[in-house]
Design an enzyme around this catalytic site. Sequence first.
Site, PDB file in Angstrom:
ATOM      1  N   GLU A 179       0.808  -1.221   0.000  1.00 47.18           N
ATOM      2  CA  GLU A 179       0.000   0.000   0.000  1.00 47.18           C
ATOM      3  C   GLU A 179       0.842   1.273   0.000  1.00 47.18           C
ATOM      4  O   GLU A 179       0.452   2.284  -0.583  1.00 47.18           O
ATOM      5  CB  GLU A 179      -0.962   0.009   1.192  1.00 47.18           C
ATOM      6  CG  GLU A 179      -2.257  -0.781   0.962  1.00 47.18           C
ATOM      7  CD  GLU A 179      -2.090  -2.281   1.008  1.00 47.18           C
ATOM      8  OE1 GLU A 179      -0.991  -2.766   1.359  1.00 47.18           O
ATOM      9  OE2 GLU A 179      -3.055  -3.002   0.687  1.00 47.18           O
ATOM     10  N   HIS A 233     -11.854  -4.514   8.803  1.00 39.86           N
ATOM     11  CA  HIS A 233     -12.277  -4.327   7.407  1.00 39.86           C
ATOM     12  C   HIS A 233     -13.579  -3.544   7.315  1.00 39.86           C
ATOM     13  O   HIS A 233     -14.309  -3.681   6.335  1.00 39.86           O
ATOM     14  CB  HIS A 233     -12.479  -5.682   6.720  1.00 39.86           C
ATOM     15  CG  HIS A 233     -11.224  -6.382   6.323  1.00 39.86           C
ATOM     16  ND1 HIS A 233     -10.333  -6.878   7.233  1.00 39.86           N
ATOM     17  CD2 HIS A 233     -10.689  -6.672   5.103  1.00 39.86           C
ATOM     18  CE1 HIS A 233      -9.313  -7.463   6.592  1.00 39.86           C
ATOM     19  NE2 HIS A 233      -9.519  -7.349   5.306  1.00 39.86           N
TER      20      HIS A 233
HETATM   21  C1  LIG Z   1      -2.457  -4.601   3.816  1.00 36.74           C
HETATM   22  C2  LIG Z   1      -3.473  -5.424   3.119  1.00 36.74           C
HETATM   23  N1  LIG Z   1      -3.649  -5.252   1.802  1.00 36.74           N
HETATM   24  C3  LIG Z   1      -4.564  -5.973   1.149  1.00 36.74           C
HETATM   25  C4  LIG Z   1      -5.326  -6.895   1.792  1.00 36.74           C
HETATM   26  C5  LIG Z   1      -6.378  -7.682   1.055  1.00 36.74           C
HETATM   27  N2  LIG Z   1      -5.962  -9.053   0.940  1.00 36.74           N
HETATM   28  C6  LIG Z   1      -6.394  -9.981   1.793  1.00 36.74           C
HETATM   29  S1  LIG Z   1      -5.696 -11.444   1.528  1.00 36.74           S
HETATM   30  C7  LIG Z   1      -4.808 -10.868   0.236  1.00 36.74           C
HETATM   31  C8  LIG Z   1      -3.902 -11.770  -0.504  1.00 36.74           C
HETATM   32  C9  LIG Z   1      -2.861 -12.294   0.383  1.00 36.74           C
HETATM   33  O1  LIG Z   1      -2.069 -13.177  -0.312  1.00 36.74           O
HETATM   34  P1  LIG Z   1      -1.044 -14.111   0.440  1.00 36.74           P
HETATM   35  O2  LIG Z   1      -0.224 -13.320   1.379  1.00 36.74           O
HETATM   36  O3  LIG Z   1      -0.337 -14.865  -0.601  1.00 36.74           O
HETATM   37  O4  LIG Z   1      -1.929 -15.084   1.326  1.00 36.74           O
HETATM   38  P2  LIG Z   1      -3.007 -16.159   0.869  1.00 36.74           P
HETATM   39  O5  LIG Z   1      -4.329 -15.466   0.919  1.00 36.74           O
HETATM   40  O6  LIG Z   1      -2.641 -16.626  -0.489  1.00 36.74           O
HETATM   41  O7  LIG Z   1      -2.939 -17.228   1.891  1.00 36.74           O
HETATM   42  C10 LIG Z   1      -5.060  -9.529   0.038  1.00 36.74           C
HETATM   43  C11 LIG Z   1      -4.456  -8.720  -1.027  1.00 36.74           C
HETATM   44  C12 LIG Z   1      -5.135  -7.026   3.177  1.00 36.74           C
HETATM   45  N3  LIG Z   1      -5.879  -7.865   3.915  1.00 36.74           N
HETATM   46  N4  LIG Z   1      -4.192  -6.304   3.806  1.00 36.74           N
END
Ligand SMILES: Cc1ncc(C[n+]2csc(CCOP(=O)(O)OP(=O)(O)O)c2C)c(N)n1
Lengths: 323, 323, 340, 340
Positions: free
Chosen positions: A59, A129
């Site tokens: 971000e 959220h």
């Molecule tokens: C700071 C932040 N940015 C965006 C999000 C929205 N978001 C939730 S899960 C996710 C993807 C996360 O990917 P990863 O770290 O690979 O974990 P996975 O869900 O694949 O287990 C995003 C972008 C968030 N929760 N927090």
Amino acid sequence: MAELTGRDAIRAALEQEMARDERVVLLGEDVAPGGVFKTTPGLVDRFGAERVWDTPISEQAIVGSAMGAAMGGLRPVAEIMFADFYATCWDLVANEIAKTRYMTGGQVRLPLVVRGSNGGGGLGFGAQHSQSAESWAMCVPGLKIACPSTPSDFKGLLAGAIREEDPVLVFEHKGLYGRTGEVPDGDHVVALGESHTLREGSDVTLVGLAFTVGICEAAADQLADEGISAEVIDLRTLVPLDVAAVLRSVATTNRLVIVEEGPGQLGWSASLAAIVSDEGFDDLDAPVLRVCGASVPLPAAGVLEEEVNPNAQRVIAAVRRMS
Amino acid sequence: MAELTGRDAIRAALEQEMARDERVVLLGEDVAPGGVFKTTPGLVDRFGAERVWDTPISEQAIVGSAMGAAMGGLRPVAEIMFADFYATCWDLVANEIAKTRYMTGGQVRLPLVVRGSNGGGGLGFGAQHSQSAESWAMCVPGLKIACPSTPSDFKGLLAGAIREEDPVLVFEHKGLYGRTGEVPDGDHVVALGESHTLREGSDVTLVGLAFTVGICEAAADQLADEGISAEVIDLRTLVPLDVAAVLRSVATTNRLVIVEEGPGQLGWSASLAAIVSDEGFDDLDAPVLRVCGASVPLPAAGVLEEEVNPNAQRVIAAVRRMS
Amino acid sequence: MADDSSPDRAGTLSPPPDAADLELYRSMLLARRMAEKTRQLWTDGGVHGPGHLSDGHEAISVGVAACLREGDATIGTYRGHAHALARGADPEAVLRELLGREGGVCDAKGGSMHITSVEHGYFGSYAIVGAHLPIACGLAWAQRLKGEGNVTVCFFGDGATNIGAFHEAVNLAAVWQLPLIFCCENNLYMEYTPITAVTPVRHPAADRASAYGLDRVVVDGNDVEAVRDVIAERVQRARKGDGPSIVEAMTYRLRGHSLADPAAYRPEAEVQEWARKEPVGRYRTVLSERDVPAEELDGVEREVSELVDEVAERALAAPSPQGETAMTDVWADGGSAWRS
Amino acid sequence: MADDSSPDRAGTLSPPPDAADLELYRSMLLARRMAEKTRQLWTDGGVHGPGHLSDGHEAISVGVAACLREGDATIGTYRGHAHALARGADPEAVLRELLGREGGVCDAKGGSMHITSVEHGYFGSYAIVGAHLPIACGLAWAQRLKGEGNVTVCFFGDGATNIGAFHEAVNLAAVWQLPLIFCCENNLYMEYTPITAVTPVRHPAADRASAYGLDRVVVDGNDVEAVRDVIAERVQRARKGDGPSIVEAMTYRLRGHSLADPAAYRPEAEVQEWARKEPVGRYRTVLSERDVPAEELDGVEREVSELVDEVAERALAAPSPQGETAMTDVWADGGSAWRS
Ligand SMILES: Cc1ncc(C[n+]2csc(CCOP(=O)(O)OP(=O)(O)O)c2C)c(N)n1
Ligand SMILES: Cc1ncc(C[n+]2csc(CCOP(=O)(O)OP(=O)(O)O)c2C)c(N)n1
Ligand SMILES: [Mg+2]
Ligand SMILES: [Mg+2]
């Protein structure tokens, strides 16, 4: 006029502005595949990957890049998926974007928009959220703040924000993405800073923002049944804040209830209440009342979320307290 | 009683609490060499490097570690050098520290303190090193907020914060680090949530916080010369907020001026003004007035900083406007 | 130096090689004298608020500027006076800013930590560690979209390599293959703490490069020509679309972190060692060894000293800004109204 | 496995080796059945709000938990149900939380993204990417000060490696030599975007390890014993004071990012390939090859399925929480008053 959802209205604004001005570019997480709230589908196909950038989960890099791109002559629109995540890039927003024009003696303009989902809306997203982050932004001079309540304004205010020469944060209430409404076709732009009086009334003024505008309307409907005539004002933007319209209304109704979703501890309704209590002192027959969210993090379970959010019954109770 | 500066009073509180409870640990940038505001000199010598950690420039890691350490049974005191830098770790503060006890249904306690310099004070630190970030924190339920105004309270409130079972942010006004005052010797602890009435008066109540308490006192002095008797209240903490004391005072004086250093656009004085305008409606003979900083980033040059900051003259002008 | 790297606009038309050398010397001297003047004005009480000088670092800002052309952007930190001057910022406007006078380069609103001169391609000094690295990504993104082959150079300190914004920015620049050079001025210290005490690798920037798929580049930051040559190569790559670089330039502050810091925490031997390596005197020696006559070097020194004395005098004579200035330029319309 | 790593408290007293294997199988199955049940409850409308399951990832939470003992801490993300269960969290309390009922493990205030069971050493699920990595540093710091040789394991996704908090936390852990294992569950995707599209290195966690002076460790995250063995070694080092590790475990979500995501963005061939590698069935094959009788394996499956059905039934029968619950536990005194 077309009947659109909030999310489609956003997409329409982005498409309209990107077609009009090639300096308008988008960036954010998953924006090319259409965005998690489905506000950007198809834009990458129409405008190309150079203008619709998918970013890593970064971000600070997203809003920082938006700022730098604006300094470099583009008009970026960055998406922060949930407004709560402003906390992860607040330095860039509050300390850099808000202040750099001023600190440099006006050497730079920062025509940029950061938009994203805000608020709760009974969707069960929980404490991290669902926040109403518009009040965080209002604590920091140098940011314009738009909070649309209808699909028409989702389109018009976003287009207006993109045409501003100053940084604008657009808070899209996630409970409104799916609601439908009439949206003007063609070039539809709403200038920032003008509130919208949804209905006129003589007994009390109800002021709402984004999701709480609907709460005010529902309350006004029920109050009408009781013979109380409520004026309903949708503030639309917090900066600029249309204080004049509220004062004009209070000069007629002599009573004001402000409905804010965020916690009552501190938020925009406090500022408006303080100003109207001062500048409208002689017009007021009763104290300005605020109906706000409870001062707790938002709980996850539906019954608990209902417990802490403002609703029409609480607004009506406040109005009754005044008479 | 000893005559101490604000900075020495902080050091005294840290030493007192670290000696009393070995779970109390410090961390922050340059804290071992004594801190850039010289609030921690010698503590590493007395308590060892395991309890006084010098960190990299990593505000998220600093406050995040403080939170984890508190969950693990320590009572950390983290330093954020300038409160403006909360923006670089706001996610940890606002989304994690403030909410985790609630979100986990009370499974964890977070007895931790984050302290650092706040406000302007005419020192020329400019827009990114002079903000009044206490209002950012007040927008977020779950954080206690202390803002001491005297060396005695610099010690007592910090000790009180360290003994709290909840997270506390202590905002140390940088214009007060060098001011001296009497500080009780020995164990000196002030509980959070009790305002301090510095002088009683009958015509108007002046409410200040941290640096603006001195402004209120200066204004009260001058008002006394004009025959106006001002009561002066030092709020001391924003959460818990001692509304009751202000309402009691207004019941006598019927007039209230609140003096806040931060921008008037939105800040804690708005919340207090809104509450008193409502709950004290029948007591008020005049609107509650707020004397705040201008809603601009803080300019660097001394003459410009003076232009935007509240001062005693503006407070007096507000009082005159009321009568 | 790369063919497509023309000298900074502060220089003159295609100078012969030795004139370019003298220009490097002159530019470093200007930064040095300005720092000395600033320290004096602070001691005299004219400069109010914090100030961070970079005497000792001059070879970096000057070496970099020598590789840049109009349209290129630079961006830096609170320790940014030399960066602004190296791109051609007006020394008098800089001093007026430091003194809080009318005609300050930021209208006296920015102060020492925010010296900016956009007309010279210096997009500003940012006082919160790390924040400007993501901003630099955006500048470079705009350059890339414009397609004119311009680049951005972003300066930052060793201490900045441990903050999250560094990681996000370098990663994004690498993913997007931006025309961006991250230039770390490693002066061995954050404020009072040696960088090695808080970093698990020896070179806090260069040793992280591989985490972003970038090369490991370390350069002697007190050798102006070495800096210029290394940066020139990186700039050339960036202009061609070959993506970003990290360059770590090793240097040392001659004085404290800020004007108020006596820097007692640094071992005397270390200070002495680096004093011998300081870039301005060292480059004078190099030029002497290249047979540039002492009179010519003295002439440049005199000229620069006189210039700095003159602009300081004029800046000191300038009035304070009007109070109303405080209420302008929050918004692009020039005002600060937030309500109606 | 290291001598000083005793099985998780969810296991029984020093079981013979094959019993330990069966325990790994049982624990993975529990996570799988719970995920399936949760999906069904969501489809039926009982689970409200977002939910992120980890069917496909089970070998990681279970392999890690097998290395831990009481006093060790784990901490994870919104995709945290399996992590809580692997440490011994009560399945019924978890389901009550997901359904928003009284007796939810977080009093129905946290919901799916914040499952936490501190009494089992699982310090919570954090829904803002990256935030819990610095928190993990603090847990490990407290363990180190206590001096009992306990460790913390912090789980996060591949996408989290690009956020600033990751960098700050791993750096700090390395500088402080904390007893902390950062365990990346690389499932190849952030939400809809392949991690390789937004990361300039192939292994987003492991290829960054050298930036913090740490080893590069990649493990097959769908092989529960491989995970256990790699983690056990890292845990042993951490217990001895030899500092932190990063381990990148390669895995794949069997389904969408969240309950609402049909995951249409993933190529069918890739989905198929990984379906063949999924850890639960795969481990059943391994155990069969070790001559564990099919009836025994079927017995475990039946037992786990029945348990999950039973707790789901009880959870569904539980009442909603009292409204006043919303106003409790902001503060340690149990209340939420912010003014007097
Ligand atoms: C700071 C932040 N940015 C965006 C999000 C929205 N978001 C939730 S899960 C996710 C993807 C996360 O990917 P990863 O770290 O690979 O974990 P996975 O869900 O694949 O287990 C995003 C972008 C968030 N929760 N927090
Ligand atoms: C986020 C943040 N944290 C802390 C500070 C306070 N601070 C100002 S300069 C500095 C040291 C920076 O060190 P380095 O990056 O090496 O740059 P140098 O000053 O040595 O040029 C610190 C900690 C800050 N400005 N911003
Ligand atoms: Mg440094
Ligand atoms: Mg992933």
